[in-house]
Design a protein around this motif. Structure first.
Motif, PDB file in Angstrom:
ATOM      1  N   VAL A 173       0.854  -1.191   0.000  1.00 59.74           N
ATOM      2  CA  VAL A 173       0.000   0.000   0.000  1.00 59.74           C
ATOM      3  C   VAL A 173       0.891   1.243   0.000  1.00 59.74           C
ATOM      4  CG1 VAL A 173      -1.801   1.280   1.216  1.00 59.74           C
ATOM      5  CG2 VAL A 173      -1.797  -1.229   1.252  1.00 59.74           C
ATOM      6  N   GLN A 174       0.559   2.200  -0.853  1.00 58.45           N
ATOM      7  CA  GLN A 174       1.364   3.420  -0.971  1.00 58.45           C
ATOM      8  C   GLN A 174       0.453   4.622  -1.209  1.00 58.45           C
ATOM      9  OE1 GLN A 174       5.269   3.850  -3.342  1.00 58.45           O
ATOM     10  NE2 GLN A 174       3.766   4.709  -4.728  1.00 58.45           N
ATOM     11  N   LEU A 175       0.799   5.741  -0.575  1.00 57.32           N
ATOM     12  CA  LEU A 175       0.116   7.004  -0.843  1.00 57.32           C
ATOM     13  C   LEU A 175       1.070   7.893  -1.619  1.00 57.32           C
ATOM     14  CD1 LEU A 175      -2.361   8.831  -0.387  1.00 57.32           C
ATOM     15  CD2 LEU A 175      -1.205   9.713   1.655  1.00 57.32           C
ATOM     16  N   ALA A 176       0.621   8.397  -2.755  1.00 55.34           N
ATOM     17  CA  ALA A 176       1.456   9.227  -3.617  1.00 55.34           C
ATOM     18  C   ALA A 176       0.801  10.583  -3.811  1.00 55.34           C
ATOM     19  CB  ALA A 176       1.667   8.549  -4.970  1.00 55.34           C
ATOM     20  N   ASP A 177       1.608  11.630  -3.715  1.00 56.06           N
ATOM     21  CA  ASP A 177       1.146  13.010  -3.896  1.00 56.06           C
ATOM     22  C   ASP A 177       1.748  13.522  -5.200  1.00 56.06           C
ATOM     23  OD1 ASP A 177       0.289  15.590  -3.653  1.00 56.06           O
ATOM     24  OD2 ASP A 177       1.498  16.086  -1.901  1.00 56.06           O
ATOM     25  N   PHE A 178       0.904  13.715  -6.217  1.00 56.39           N
ATOM     26  CA  PHE A 178       1.354  14.119  -7.545  1.00 56.39           C
ATOM     27  C   PHE A 178       1.007  15.579  -7.813  1.00 56.39           C
ATOM     28  CE2 PHE A 178       0.666   9.565  -8.029  1.00 56.39           C
ATOM     29  CZ  PHE A 178       1.705   9.150  -8.842  1.00 56.39           C
ATOM     30  N   SER A 179       1.887  16.265  -8.508  1.00 58.90           N
ATOM     31  CA  SER A 179       1.551  17.537  -9.147  1.00 58.90           C
ATOM     32  C   SER A 179       2.146  17.486 -10.556  1.00 58.90           C
ATOM     33  CB  SER A 179       2.107  18.724  -8.356  1.00 58.90           C
ATOM     34  OG  SER A 179       3.505  18.627  -8.217  1.00 58.90           O
ATOM     35  N   TYR A 180       1.429  18.024 -11.547  1.00 60.23           N
ATOM     36  CA  TYR A 180       1.890  17.854 -12.917  1.00 60.23           C
ATOM     37  C   TYR A 180       1.311  18.913 -13.841  1.00 60.23           C
ATOM     38  CZ  TYR A 180      -1.873  14.601 -11.675  1.00 60.23           C
ATOM     39  OH  TYR A 180      -2.962  14.015 -11.092  1.00 60.23           O
ATOM     40  N   SER A 181       2.046  19.143 -14.915  1.00 58.86           N
ATOM     41  CA  SER A 181       1.578  20.008 -15.989  1.00 58.86           C
ATOM     42  C   SER A 181       0.607  19.202 -16.856  1.00 58.86           C
ATOM     43  CB  SER A 181       2.771  20.485 -16.814  1.00 58.86           C
ATOM     44  OG  SER A 181       3.466  19.374 -17.368  1.00 58.86           O
ATOM     45  N   PRO A 182      -0.107  19.863 -17.791  1.00 55.48           N
ATOM     46  CA  PRO A 182      -1.038  19.134 -18.661  1.00 55.48           C
ATOM     47  C   PRO A 182      -0.363  17.961 -19.370  1.00 55.48           C
ATOM     48  CG  PRO A 182      -1.398  21.478 -18.879  1.00 55.48           C
ATOM     49  CD  PRO A 182      -0.167  21.320 -18.034  1.00 55.48           C
ATOM     50  N   LEU A 183      -0.973  16.803 -19.288  1.00 57.01           N
ATOM     51  CA  LEU A 183      -0.411  15.599 -19.897  1.00 57.01           C
ATOM     52  C   LEU A 183      -1.517  14.615 -20.216  1.00 57.01           C
ATOM     53  CD1 LEU A 183      -0.530  13.173 -17.559  1.00 57.01           C
ATOM     54  CD2 LEU A 183       1.388  14.425 -16.625  1.00 57.01           C
ATOM     55  N   ALA A 184      -1.163  13.628 -21.003  1.00 57.62           N
ATOM     56  CA  ALA A 184      -2.074  12.531 -21.311  1.00 57.62           C
ATOM     57  C   ALA A 184      -1.314  11.232 -21.116  1.00 57.62           C
ATOM     58  CB  ALA A 184      -2.589  12.630 -22.741  1.00 57.62           C
ATOM     59  N   CYS A 185      -1.980  10.233 -20.568  1.00 57.93           N
ATOM     60  CA  CYS A 185      -1.331   8.933 -20.426  1.00 57.93           C
ATOM     61  C   CYS A 185      -2.356   7.842 -20.723  1.00 57.93           C
ATOM     62  CB  CYS A 185      -0.719   8.757 -19.034  1.00 57.93           C
ATOM     63  SG  CYS A 185      -1.914   8.649 -17.692  1.00 57.93           S
TER      64      CYS A 185
END
Length: 328
Positions: free
Chosen positions: A53-65
């Protein structure tokens, strides 16, 4: 939380490749491309709990995946991802459903099924808190959970709001956690996640009784904290708000080695202590702060505070604002 990837620390030409490599190892392989002008900007802070189990904090510019069937065949960690949107507008498509989410909404998706996701270029900076956990840890089968993939999950009230507040608090408090704390938090976050999904699937019976009890306690504690300033905050009022008997309420708290009255008292005193230490509240009198948190009688407030912190509230405030250290 530990910073495990910061795109701004890498050359622009290497950011996409670096992010792909990290995401392949941690989340399962995806194809990523920036949207709009400028290089990809991604920052990830992560906290590992237990059992994958992992908690991830993301911040990002506009993207597509996107995660394709070929990428799934190559590698599948068999995870569910529960995302709480903390900024921007984000789109997700999986299992024939498409959803657009904004700040304060949650969504579930599955590493074992193809999906496409994107962050739009218009609007505020994008971010999300994502809980990654093995699918085997849910108390019900994949066939049930799949009904919630790419479905907006309310996160402002009820058990969904409780989970959202817990995830946000976990992000803030984790630097101060001990290994023992980590084990407790792991259990709590899975209990809350299971309760949220079971609620939307109408499968509360699938959640173990111990987990249902823990979630009920968390809901009651949240209710108490929201009503600390009310003189009407009594065990009877708390029990009535949760459609249970006072006896059952007392039994629940005894199972967790405290009493309702003691929990209320500790929370009130702790809020008073924080306010007495806050410079921006220095224009409030000690009595006003006590009243604010459910101590309308000065003498009773002073006695309770002295018992808890070893000195009267006025002296505590004086020491705290002088930076001399107020606690025993």
């Amino acid at each position: 939380m530990d910073v495990v990837f910061d795109g701004d620390a890498s050359p622009a030409s290497a950011r996409a490749g670096g992010w792909r490599g990290l995401s392949h190892r941690a989340l399962g392989a995806t194809e990523v491309r920036p949207l709009g002008e400028g290089p990809l900007r991604v920052r990830l802070k992560a906290m590992a709990l237990r059992e994958g189990v992992q908690l991830a904090d993301f911040s990002y510019s506009p993207l597509a995946c996107r995660r394709t069937p070929a990428l799934i065949r190559r590698s599948d960690p068999e995870l569910y991802h529960l995302a709480l949107i903390t900024g921007g507008h984000q789109r997700l498509e999986q299992g024939g459903r498409r959803v657009t989410l904004g700040r304060g909404e949650m969504v579930l998706y599955d590493s074992s099924r193809p999906y496409e996701a994107s962050v739009t270029a218009d609007g505020p900076p994008a971010g999300s808190l994502i809980l990654h956990f093995p699918k085997r840890l849910l108390p019900f089968r994949d066939a049930h959970a799949s009904r919630l993939l790419a479905v907006p999950l309310p996160a402002r009230q009820g058990v969904g709001g409780l989970l959202a507040r817990f995830l946000t608090g976990l992000r803030e408090e984790v630097p101060h956690c001990t290994p023992q704390d980590t084990g407790r938090l792991h259990t709590t976050v899975l209990d809350l996640t299971g309760a949220v999904l079971a609620h939307h699937l109408d499968r509360q019976h699938a959640v173990p009784a111990s987990a249902r009890e823990k979630v009920l306690l968390l809901r009651i504690e949240s209710f108490i904290r929201a009503h600390l300033g009310s003189e009407d905050l009594t065990p009877a009022a708390v029990a009535a708000a949760h459609q249970m008997s006072v006896r059952a309420l007392h039994r629940l708290f005894r199972h967790h080695d405290t009493t309702v009255a003691e929990y209320i008292r500790r929370q009130r005193l702790e809020h008073c202590r924080r306010d007495l230490s806050a410079r921006h509240l220095s224009d409030l009198t000690v009595h006003a702060i006590g009243t604010r948190w459910g101590f309308p009688r000065p003498a009773a407030f002073s006695r309770a505070f002295r018992t808890a912190y070893g000195m009267p509230p006025g002296e505590y405030r004086h020491r705290a604002l002088l930076g001399k250290g107020a606690q025993r």
